[in-house]
Design a protein around this motif. Structure first.
Motif, PDB file in Angstrom:
ATOM      1  N   GLY A   1       0.814  -1.206   0.000  1.00 39.81           N
ATOM      2  CA  GLY A   1       0.000   0.000   0.000  1.00 39.81           C
ATOM      3  C   GLY A   1       0.848   1.257   0.000  1.00 39.81           C
ATOM      4  O   GLY A   1       0.668   2.151  -0.834  1.00 39.81           O
TER       5      GLY A   1
ATOM      6  N   ILE B   1       1.383   3.556  -3.600  1.00 43.22           N
ATOM      7  CA  ILE B   1       0.822   4.898  -3.752  1.00 43.22           C
ATOM      8  C   ILE B   1       1.801   5.828  -4.445  1.00 43.22           C
ATOM      9  O   ILE B   1       1.471   6.492  -5.435  1.00 43.22           O
TER      10      ILE B   1
ATOM     11  N   ALA C   1      -3.791   5.519  10.201  1.00 44.83           N
ATOM     12  CA  ALA C   1      -2.629   5.185   9.370  1.00 44.83           C
ATOM     13  C   ALA C   1      -2.085   3.789   9.640  1.00 44.83           C
ATOM     14  O   ALA C   1      -1.432   3.208   8.770  1.00 44.83           O
TER      15      ALA C   1
ATOM     16  N   MET D   1      -4.862  -0.326   6.474  1.00 50.70           N
ATOM     17  CA  MET D   1      -5.376   0.917   5.906  1.00 50.70           C
ATOM     18  C   MET D   1      -4.550   1.444   4.728  1.00 50.70           C
ATOM     19  O   MET D   1      -5.123   1.960   3.756  1.00 50.70           O
ATOM     20  N   PRO D   2      -3.204   1.337   4.760  1.00 53.19           N
ATOM     21  CA  PRO D   2      -2.451   1.797   3.583  1.00 53.19           C
ATOM     22  C   PRO D   2      -2.867   1.074   2.307  1.00 53.19           C
ATOM     23  O   PRO D   2      -2.893   1.682   1.226  1.00 53.19           O
TER      24      PRO D   2
ATOM     25  N   VAL E   1      -5.889  -0.183   1.749  1.00 54.41           N
ATOM     26  CA  VAL E   1      -7.220   0.346   1.417  1.00 54.41           C
ATOM     27  C   VAL E   1      -7.085   1.686   0.695  1.00 54.41           C
ATOM     28  O   VAL E   1      -7.747   1.939  -0.319  1.00 54.41           O
ATOM     29  N   VAL E   2      -6.201   2.545   1.224  1.00 52.48           N
ATOM     30  CA  VAL E   2      -5.967   3.844   0.587  1.00 52.48           C
ATOM     31  C   VAL E   2      -5.418   3.648  -0.819  1.00 52.48           C
ATOM     32  O   VAL E   2      -5.803   4.355  -1.762  1.00 52.48           O
TER      33      VAL E   2
ATOM     34  N   VAL F   1      -8.250   2.776  -3.249  1.00 49.28           N
ATOM     35  CA  VAL F   1      -9.057   3.958  -3.582  1.00 49.28           C
ATOM     36  C   VAL F   1      -8.319   4.845  -4.583  1.00 49.28           C
ATOM     37  O   VAL F   1      -8.885   5.281  -5.597  1.00 49.28           O
ATOM     38  N   ILE F   2      -7.049   5.119  -4.300  1.00 53.97           N
ATOM     39  CA  ILE F   2      -6.256   5.971  -5.189  1.00 53.97           C
ATOM     40  C   ILE F   2      -6.075   5.308  -6.546  1.00 53.97           C
ATOM     41  O   ILE F   2      -6.123   5.980  -7.588  1.00 53.97           O
TER      42      ILE F   2
ATOM     43  N   VAL G   1       1.132  11.566   0.540  1.00 56.65           N
ATOM     44  CA  VAL G   1       0.259  10.562   1.178  1.00 56.65           C
ATOM     45  C   VAL G   1       1.103   9.411   1.718  1.00 56.65           C
ATOM     46  O   VAL G   1       0.936   8.979   2.873  1.00 56.65           O
ATOM     47  N   SER G   2       2.016   8.902   0.899  1.00 56.78           N
ATOM     48  CA  SER G   2       2.884   7.808   1.332  1.00 56.78           C
ATOM     49  C   SER G   2       3.775   8.239   2.492  1.00 56.78           C
ATOM     50  O   SER G   2       4.044   7.449   3.405  1.00 56.78           O
TER      51      SER G   2
ATOM     52  N   LEU H   1       1.845   7.978   5.781  1.00 54.17           N
ATOM     53  CA  LEU H   1       1.652   6.581   6.173  1.00 54.17           C
ATOM     54  C   LEU H   1       2.963   5.940   6.622  1.00 54.17           C
ATOM     55  O   LEU H   1       3.009   5.209   7.620  1.00 54.17           O
TER      56      LEU H   1
END
Length: 314
Positions: free
Chosen positions: A39, A43, A151, A160-161, A163-164, A167-168, A219-220, A223
């Motif tokens: 994740g 990203i 995070a 969660m990373p 999941v993010v 989405v991205i 974003v990365s 996280l």
């Protein structure tokens, strides 16, 4: 699509081999940790992929992680900013750095390699200066526990990373493969001059790719900072840009520009993490990580050259 299928088959084969060699590979804890890493790496690899599609490169991502991580720690623990305000400030800072790169490449006409190489050196030095060369962290996250939990925790047992990243990735896939802007990115990468004569604002398109790369790196960075909870300005994020470049190249992005896909980049990022996991599970010295990375990039570039020549002959 052939490139993506080929790399996906390679990923499946590698997973099967690792699982046979060491059954711990399929353990829940190992799979969760690997998904978390995929994740975080995936990203910023998408951002790097967008830049590579335009024919550019970004070598500053790892140093951005150090600078943004240090700033994030200071905002939350020393200045006691609200979590949402700190996140917004970090993302805005990352986007501004991307704008800076884009303007230097398009307006000053400096080569992307030189621009981002200077960024690699400057941001690392700035991170060390801001942190007084001291390791930063978040302690027990007092006052911003919800941000830390977001995070670092899981959603339906999925980190969660990851999941993010999903989405991205969906948004990036629509933008790159189903929008006019995406077609512009490919057009600029294939032939910037022809794209300009066809009415495309090539400077704006190229600059926007660096902005998106910076934003996704931001974003990365958030996280990754919470994942490690230890940000050494001299080492945090070292060589991470190579992971992103390798993931993009493995996923079908040509370093010449004009080729690539979001799915391919995701598969490339996953493949690299499986390789890293294999090194750990087999007890291979971690010092060989960079050797593996270099070999992967070299193989990807050679494969791209061979495919190009075959296509030209056909």
């Amino acid at each position: 699509m052939k490139k993506e299928l080929g790399i996906f088959v390679l990923l499946l084969v590698l997973c099967a081999v690792v699982a046979v060699i060491n059954p711990r590979f399929l353990g829940a804890a190992n799979l969760q940790n690997m998904a978390r890493l995929i994740g975080m790496y995936g990203i910023f690899s998408i951002g790097l992929g967008l830049v590579i599609i335009t024919g550019g490169i970004d070598l500053s991502v790892g140093s951005m992680f150090a600078l943004l991580g240090v700033l994030m720690s200071i905002m939350l623990t020393a200045w006691h900013w609200m979590g949402i305000v700190a996140v917004a400030a970090i993302l805005a800072s990352a986007a501004i750095l991307g704008i800076f790169h884009g303007l230097l490449v398009t307006k000053a006409r400096v080569q992307p390699f030189i621009v981002t190489l200077c960024g690699l050196l400057f941001y690392r030095g700035l991170a060390r200066f801001v942190a007084n060369d001291e390791t930063k962290g978040f302690g027990n996250a007092e006052g911003f526990e919800s941000l830390r939990d977001f995070a670092t925790t899981t959603f339906l047992s999925i980190p969660m990373p990851f999941v993010v990243l999903i989405v991205i990735s969906v948004i990036a896939w629509v933008v790159l493969h189903r929008s006019v802007y995406g077609r512009y990115l490919f057009a600029v990468g294939r032939n910037e001059e022809a794209a300009r004569y066809s009415g495309i604002n090539t400077k704006r398109v190229i600059a926007s790719a660096y902005v998106l790369s910076g934003l996704l790196a931001g974003v990365s960075a958030i996280l990754l900072a919470f994942y490690t909870n230890s940000i050494s300005p001299s080492a945090h994020g070292n060589f991470y840009e190579l992971y992103g470049i390798a993931a993009a190249v493995l996923g079908g992005c040509s370093l010449r520009g004009g080729e690539g896909s979001i799915i391919g980049i995701l598969i490339g990022a996953a493949l690299l993490q499986v390789l890293q996991n294999l090194i750990i599970l087999l007890g291979i010295p971690s010092s060989l990580n960079f050797a593996v990375m270099g070999a992967v990039i070299l193989i990807g570039v050679i494969a791209d050259q061979v495919l190009k020549r075959r296509a030209a002959k056909a």
